[in-house]
Design a protein around this motif. Structure first.
Motif, short mmCIF file in Angstrom:
data_model
loop_
_atom_site.label_atom_id
_atom_site.label_comp_id
_atom_site.label_asym_id
_atom_site.label_seq_id
_atom_site.Cartn_x
_atom_site.Cartn_y
_atom_site.Cartn_z
N GLU A 49 2.22 1.88 -3.36
CA GLU A 49 0.96 2.18 -4.33
C GLU A 49 0.81 3.77 -4.07
O GLU A 49 0.52 4.62 -4.83
CB GLU A 49 -0.18 1.49 -3.95
CG GLU A 49 -0.02 -0.08 -4.90
CD GLU A 49 0.36 0.25 -6.24
OE1 GLU A 49 -0.44 0.99 -7.10
OE2 GLU A 49 1.06 -0.59 -6.55
N ILE A 50 0.56 4.22 -2.83
CA ILE A 50 0.49 5.57 -2.31
C ILE A 50 1.62 6.52 -3.13
O ILE A 50 1.15 7.77 -3.48
CB ILE A 50 0.20 5.70 -0.84
CG1 ILE A 50 -1.04 5.19 -0.49
CG2 ILE A 50 0.17 7.37 -0.68
CD1 ILE A 50 -1.05 5.16 1.21
N ASN A 59 1.04 9.55 -5.24
CA ASN A 59 1.53 11.17 -5.12
C ASN A 59 2.07 11.53 -6.35
O ASN A 59 2.17 12.62 -6.76
CB ASN A 59 2.57 10.91 -3.93
CG ASN A 59 1.52 11.04 -2.61
OD1 ASN A 59 0.56 11.46 -2.65
ND2 ASN A 59 2.17 10.52 -1.56
N THR A 103 -2.73 11.40 8.01
CA THR A 103 -2.33 11.95 6.97
C THR A 103 -2.17 13.66 6.70
O THR A 103 -3.11 14.13 7.57
CB THR A 103 -3.07 11.51 5.64
OG1 THR A 103 -4.47 11.91 5.83
CG2 THR A 103 -3.47 10.11 5.57
N ILE A 143 0.68 -1.18 0.22
CA ILE A 143 -0.02 0.10 -0.08
C ILE A 143 0.98 1.36 -0.01
O ILE A 143 0.76 2.26 -0.80
CB ILE A 143 -0.99 0.07 1.38
CG1 ILE A 143 -1.94 -0.89 1.04
CG2 ILE A 143 -1.57 1.29 1.34
CD1 ILE A 143 -2.76 -1.39 2.32
N SER A 144 1.73 1.17 0.74
CA SER A 144 2.72 2.35 0.97
C SER A 144 3.42 2.57 -0.49
O SER A 144 3.58 3.86 -1.01
CB SER A 144 4.04 2.03 1.63
OG SER A 144 4.90 3.12 1.74
N LEU A 186 -6.67 3.45 -0.89
CA LEU A 186 -5.55 2.73 -0.25
C LEU A 186 -5.35 3.20 1.27
O LEU A 186 -5.08 2.36 2.06
CB LEU A 186 -4.30 3.16 -1.06
CG LEU A 186 -4.33 2.69 -2.45
CD1 LEU A 186 -3.08 3.12 -3.17
CD2 LEU A 186 -4.08 1.05 -2.36
N VAL A 187 -5.64 4.45 1.45
CA VAL A 187 -5.35 4.72 2.96
C VAL A 187 -6.41 4.23 3.84
O VAL A 187 -6.11 3.68 5.03
CB VAL A 187 -5.56 6.39 3.00
CG1 VAL A 187 -5.81 6.71 4.53
CG2 VAL A 187 -4.26 7.29 2.35
N ARG A 230 -6.27 7.11 -4.15
CA ARG A 230 -5.24 7.13 -2.84
C ARG A 230 -6.28 6.95 -1.78
O ARG A 230 -5.58 6.30 -0.62
CB ARG A 230 -4.68 8.39 -2.78
CG ARG A 230 -3.43 8.75 -1.92
CD ARG A 230 -2.85 9.99 -2.03
NE ARG A 230 -3.62 11.35 -2.13
CZ ARG A 230 -3.33 12.42 -2.01
NH1 ARG A 230 -2.07 12.69 -2.62
NH2 ARG A 230 -4.03 13.39 -1.71
N ASP A 231 -7.23 7.64 -1.41
CA ASP A 231 -8.03 7.68 -0.30
C ASP A 231 -8.68 6.03 -0.09
O ASP A 231 -8.47 5.55 0.97
CB ASP A 231 -9.37 8.36 -0.34
CG ASP A 231 -9.02 9.76 -0.28
OD1 ASP A 231 -7.94 10.02 0.24
OD2 ASP A 231 -9.95 10.81 -0.37
N VAL A 238 2.00 10.01 4.68
CA VAL A 238 1.12 9.40 5.53
C VAL A 238 2.13 8.66 6.89
O VAL A 238 2.99 8.18 6.71
CB VAL A 238 0.63 7.89 4.89
CG1 VAL A 238 -0.08 7.08 5.61
CG2 VAL A 238 -0.04 8.10 3.48
#
Length: 660
Positions: A176-177, A181, A217, A173-174, A205-206, A202-203, A227
């Motif tokens: 991908e974010i 970004n 965040t 996930i990190s 994934l968060v 992105r949301d 994050v």
């Protein structure tokens, strides 16, 4: 004028077209997970100054924005983290509760069957068939305790695997974010408007990340998100994505630990405080499973130690001191396995732990630290500390308080040395039946007390503890032991233990009427102890009251098997308050209570999450009724704008006809 009117109509037509497209997109994504409702932000264009007035020149769509409420979204994230934590803990404790209900019941049945076999020996001490049955039942009990320990080890192993898997998901996930970004940063430089689909991705994934850990965040003015997880550890810094690594615990390798791993370094991450599923796994492993495993080890230790001691108090069919029934609780392997030394210790010390008093041993874990001068032991449950002394001169503080002794085995300590102590560790795993011959079961007492037929008072003498049956028996034979209790002066009494053949005193002392006196024999060595109690007669004419202590071996003697059978209900655990079965029942009930509490907590967390989710959806979610109304409104606006264009065209045609 017709040209301006035409441009105004076209602008309205285009605006309505984009409104219709946005509304249609909302409707199309009504069931898309993580989609945030979009809205076309429409504004009026700057009016044209003519004839002393500003005449409107139409409209335009400034941006397509997401209908996004930061506060309700944050609330949903927090509720998601709490729900995931509660749900994971509920699942784990339910599994543990089911296992304890089944395995605990099996162990309880095995304990009962073992003692039934022991009690049957009391009826016929010389029956080898009954003795073999007791050994068989002991093996079943040992196997059941081995089995529950294996099951608990498997749960720990499975939980560690789940922790590693979650760490991998978080790292993915990190990454991908970080990529999103980077795309958002590029889009902000290249085009105007918000990249709504990227923001939604992105949301999402968060939101997924919030299931595994608590998330915070921060979004900068370029739309790039930082994050942080847990208590503020940075996972994603702009376009730089860090990962979560998993390492074996130190000094306990079964307690895997986490770290935030960057390009050039790694920073420790406290898994128990990160929240979400990850923290639930740590709580389940390090608190609930660890407590149950320690309790099962303590029960195995208590059974082994108590039965072994009872064996040493009696004589077997061969007139020899009974040997260990189960594995000795202080074998070198067990003593060493109770201590975990940190791999970072600067010294070379190796240590072990010896059990000195089963009744005092807790299920807690301890940390021993050496500061260069003294060893200090800390109870990791309540943070209380004990001074253990200096190297080569360790005191008995731990033994007196907790029933175990910390030993220096070899090597040289150095300041900064750290050891973790698990006093009950491996007791269930290494428990086994070591008594193989049925004749070796010690049913007979070694010595016994016989009161004189002339005694008419209320005094009594009993064998209270036999440490070594052979030595106690030989001492009683060699010294022709006798005990007198007599009145020295009216109302005052005394006792003496002596050799009846020579009248040589061995131990003497005063005795308070109605009291109790314990006497170790031989004095200072204590092969056995006697207990003097009751109310001797005060009449000097019939004093003293006399008792003899002599060899009592016999194949039909069942006194030691009776004493062994009484240990079933004897208070052994928790400073002598609980029997084996009571300790097992308490542990099972504790797990059941924790499982029920986790179930209720999960229900509450689910309700709170549902509320937070609905609040967020009321703002950001797609409402089909609302979108249907908007669709009609924008369709009418589109048709009206078309009429403006048609009117402008008619006017323009009229003007052209007038000048032809």
């Amino acid at each position: 004028m017709s040209v301006n009117l035409y441009n105004t109509g076209v602008s309205g037509l285009l605006a309505s077209q984009q409104q219709l497209a946005t509304t249609g997109n909302n409707i199309a994504n009504v069931n898309t997970e993580g989609y945030t409702r979009q809205r076309a932000e429409q504004n009026a264009t700057t009016g044209i100054y003519a004839g002393g007035n500003f005449i409107g020149s139409g409209t335009y769509i400034e941006d397509i924005s997401r209908v996004y409420d930061q506060f309700s979204y944050k609330e949903q994230l927090l509720s998601q983290t709490s729900l995931s934590h509660a749900d994971s803990l509920n699942v784990g404790l339910s599994q543990l509760d089911q296992m304890m209900t089944f395995s605990g019941g099996a162990i309880n049945t095995s304990i009962t069957s073992f003692y039934e076999a022991i009690n049957s020996i009391s009826d016929n001490p010389s029956d080898l068939g009954l003795r073999n049955m007791a050994i068989s039942q002991a093996q079943i009990l040992s196997d059941d305790l081995n089995s529950i320990n294996d099951n608990l080890n498997q749960i720990v192993k499975s939980t560690n695997g789940e922790i590693a898997e979650i760490a991998g998901h978080i790292s993915d996930i990190s990454a991908e974010i970080g990529k999103i970004n980077e795309q958002i940063l590029f889009s902000q430089h290249s085009v105007q408007g918000q990249p709504n689909d990227l923001l939604d991705a992105r949301d999402s994934l968060v939101n997924e990340l919030s299931q595994y850990t608590s998330v915070n965040t921060i979004v900068d003015n370029l739309g790039v998100m930082t994050v942080m997880i847990g208590n503020g550890s940075t996972l994603v810094a702009g376009t730089t994505a860090l990962s979560v690594g998993v390492q074996a615990g130190d000094p306990d390798p079964n307690k895997t630990v986490l770290s935030i791993v960057g390009p050039n370094s790694a920073v420790y991450l406290n898994g128990s405080t990160v929240g979400g599923v990850l923290a639930a796994k740590y709580e389940f492993r390090d608190e609930h499973v660890a407590e149950v495993q320690s309790e099962m080890n303590r029960i195995a230790m208590a059974i082994s130690g108590t039965i072994n001691d009872a064996q040493h108090s009696g004589l077997d069919l061969n007139n020899e001191e009974g040997q260990n029934f189960f594995t000795d609780i202080n074998t070198p392997l067990l003593e060493q396995s109770r201590v975990f030394a940190s791999s970072k210790n600067p010294g070379t010390s190796e240590a072990s732990v010896t059990i000195t008093d089963i009744t005092k041993v807790p299920t807690d874990e301890f940390m021993v630290e050496f500061d260069g001068t003294n060893y200090t032991m800390t109870n990791l449950k309540d943070n209380s500390t004990l001074d253990l002394g200096t190297p080569g001169s360790l005191n008995t503080n731990a033994a007196d308080t907790y029933g175990f002794q910390f030993n220096e085995d070899s090597g040289t300590p150095a300041a900064g040395d750290v050891f973790i102590i698990k006093p009950t560790h491996n007791s269930a795993a290494l428990m086994d039946v070591t008594l193989t011959q049925a004749s070796g079961l010690a049913a007979s007492s070694a010595i016994d007390v016989t009161a004189s037929t002339t005694n008419i008072g209320g005094a009594s003498v009993e064998i209270s503890n036999v440490i070594g049956a052979t030595d106690a028996r030989q001492y009683a034979i060699d010294n022709n032991l006798a005990v007198d209790i007599y009145e020295t002066t009216p109302g005052s009494f005394a006792y003496r233990v002596y050799d009846s053949s020579t009248s040589t005193d061995i131990a003497t002392g005063s005795y308070v009427l109605g009291g109790s006196v314990s006497v170790e024999l031989p004095p200072g060595v204590a092969d056995f102890s006697i207990e003097i109690q009751g109310n001797p007669s005060g009449a000097s004419a019939i004093a003293p009251e006399t008792f003899s202590i002599a060899d009592s071996f016999g194949t039909g003697n069942n006194k030691n098997s009776l004493a062994l059978g009484l240990t079933q209900e004897q208070g052994i655990l928790n400073n002598g308050k609980d029997s084996f079965t009571q300790g097992l029942s308490i542990s099972t009930a504790t797990v059941g209570s924790a499982a029920k509490s986790a179930e209720l907590t999960e229900s509450t967390a689910q309700a709170l999450f549902t509320q937070a989710y609905n609040r967020n959806q009321s703002t950001s979610g797609v409402n089909l009724d609302e979108e249907a109304a908007n669709l009609l409104k924008y369709q009418q606006a589109y048709q009206a704008a078309s009429q403006i264009i048609s009117t402008a065209n008619t006017i323009f045609e009229t003007l052209l006809s007038a000048v032809r």
